[in-house]
Design an enzyme around this catalytic site. Structure first.
Site, PDB file in Angstrom:
ATOM      1  N   ALA A   1       0.850  -1.199   0.000  1.00 32.99           N
ATOM      2  CA  ALA A   1       0.000   0.000   0.000  1.00 32.99           C
ATOM      3  C   ALA A   1       0.887   1.251   0.000  1.00 32.99           C
ATOM      4  CB  ALA A   1      -0.972  -0.048   1.172  1.00 32.99           C
ATOM      5  N   SER A   2       0.616   2.209   0.880  1.00 31.47           N
ATOM      6  CA  SER A   2       1.329   3.489   0.813  1.00 31.47           C
ATOM      7  C   SER A   2       2.765   3.449   1.318  1.00 31.47           C
ATOM      8  CB  SER A   2       0.545   4.574   1.561  1.00 31.47           C
ATOM      9  OG  SER A   2      -0.567   4.979   0.795  1.00 31.47           O
ATOM     10  N   VAL A   3       3.203   2.324   1.884  1.00 32.43           N
ATOM     11  CA  VAL A   3       4.639   2.171   2.144  1.00 32.43           C
ATOM     12  C   VAL A   3       5.398   2.279   0.818  1.00 32.43           C
ATOM     13  CG1 VAL A   3       6.404   0.530   2.927  1.00 32.43           C
ATOM     14  CG2 VAL A   3       4.339   0.866   4.283  1.00 32.43           C
TER      15      VAL A   3
ATOM     16  N   LYS B   1       5.210   4.576  -1.252  1.00 28.95           N
ATOM     17  CA  LYS B   1       5.556   5.966  -1.582  1.00 28.95           C
ATOM     18  C   LYS B   1       7.037   6.269  -1.371  1.00 28.95           C
ATOM     19  CE  LYS B   1       1.035   8.166  -1.156  1.00 28.95           C
ATOM     20  NZ  LYS B   1       0.188   6.977  -1.098  1.00 28.95           N
TER      21      LYS B   1
END
Length: 367
Positions: free
Chosen positions: A82-84, A86
């Site tokens: 998921a947003s890890v 980024k």
């Protein structure tokens, strides 16, 4: 005291210290083990890894890779980040900057055909850009029987042109849209596909053999991919992909930048340790990535380039990031003053996450 007596005394002293350290470490491991067992008893499914100086001091998995098939979860299983993700997108941008392909002060509309002007790459990286949420636009207008990519997202932002949420630099507001823009800018300045370049620049050189940006079909072909699970009305965990309309990872499944990296706990530890080595970018560049941002009114935002920034009185500076996809909760916490690492990967969005993290951090303070 003669030399022989001194050596004997020193040996006793050294042995005593080693014993004391060993007992302290054992106590902390027991504390984490107890916290993990408590989360397990409440139905938590996932992996917890703790490391010091890159050496694993605790690693356990519990729950199921697949609830429907009752396949037990292993520490080596692959999770959606998921947003890890980024932080990997931010690294690609930083590498482009060091190669002279872009500058942080450049405006996004220099590279992309977008209706939003005057937003710098640095403001994209730090969520201080004021952009609207592309997911709302796509959720409202996109045909969910189709899978959208960055080009489609940019097209719909041009077509429907939702207004800015704030002026660039006015405030921190988490922005998935910004990271779609960043991946698209990387493609523009390199002339390469973002996924292929991520493999070539990061995953392969670091030896992250289980890490990739995978399509839905590619994920299905990874035998040890831990599916995300959500509870249906009777409380039974089922694959989150079955909640099709609400699962944006399906109909936004070809987007690049804000998510979609999948990895293992051990591969994340490789990544964590590589950030101390200067093998990807210079210490100066990483210093920027781990620096708070000054907003237009001179107030401070504690988000760097793909990293949340915080400080603990005992552990020092912390750079971290969470991820949240249907069924998944992920976290990497790097205590960079002491080279301590906490990685938590959860595939049933369990409410026991926070308490387990809190207890793991307490234990790391005692190591």
């Amino acid at each position: 005291m003669n030399f022989k007596s001194f050596k004997f005394f020193f040996s006793l002293l050294l042995f005593g210290n080693i014993t004391l350290i060993s007992l302290t470490v054992s106590a902390q491991i027991a504390a984490v083990d107890s916290a993990f067992a408590k989360a397990e008893s409440k139905g938590f499914s996932g992996v917890l890894l703790l490391a010091i100086d890159g050496e694993v001091v605790f690693e356990k998995a519990t729950g199921y890779r697949s609830y429907e098939q009752k396949i037990p979860l292993l520490p080596t299983d692959v999770f959606e980040m998921a947003s890890v993700s980024k932080q990997f997108t931010a690294m690609m941008v930083m590498m482009c900057e060091e190669k002279g392909l872009l500058e942080y002060a450049d405006h996004a509309d220099k590279y992309l055909d977008i209706p939003y002007k005057g937003i710098s790459i640095k403001q994209l990286l730090t969520h201080t850009n004021g952009l609207p949420d592309y997911q709302q636009v796509m959720d409202k207008h996109w045909d969910k029987s189709q899978v959208a990519d960055n080009a489609a997202i940019l097209e719909y932002l041009r077509k429907y042109h939702p207004p800015m949420l704030a002026e660039p630099g006015e405030k921190y507001e988490y922005s998935n849209t910004a990271y779609v823009f960043l991946a698209s800018i990387v493609e523009k300045v390199t002339g390469r596909d973002f996924i292929e370049l991520s493999r070539e620049w990061i995953f392969i050189p670091l030896g992250m053999k289980n890490t990739d940006i995978r399509t839905l079909e590619e994920k299905a072909n990874v035998s040890n991919f831990a599916a995300g699970h959500l509870q249906e009305k009777n409380g039974i965990y089922i694959n989150a992909n079955k909640f099709h309309d609400s699962d944006y990872t399906v109909w936004l499944g070809n987007r690049k930048g804000p998510g979609r990296v999948s990895s293992t706990a051990r591969d994340l530890l490789i990544w964590d340790q590589a950030l101390y080595s200067g093998v990807l970018v210079s210490d100066k560049t990483l210093g920027l990535a781990f620096s708070a941002q000054s907003l237009n009114d001179c107030s401070i935002s504690n988000y760097g380039f793909g990293w949340d920034l915080s400080h603990d009185a005992d552990l020092g500076k912390i750079v971290s990031h969470t991820g949240d996809n249907p069924g998944y909760k992920t976290l990497i916490m790097r205590f960079i003053d002491q080279n301590k690492t906490l990685i938590l990967l959860n595939n049933n969005a369990h409410e026991g996450n926070n308490q387990l993290i809190e207890n793991a951090v307490k234990a790391l303070k005692g190591f």
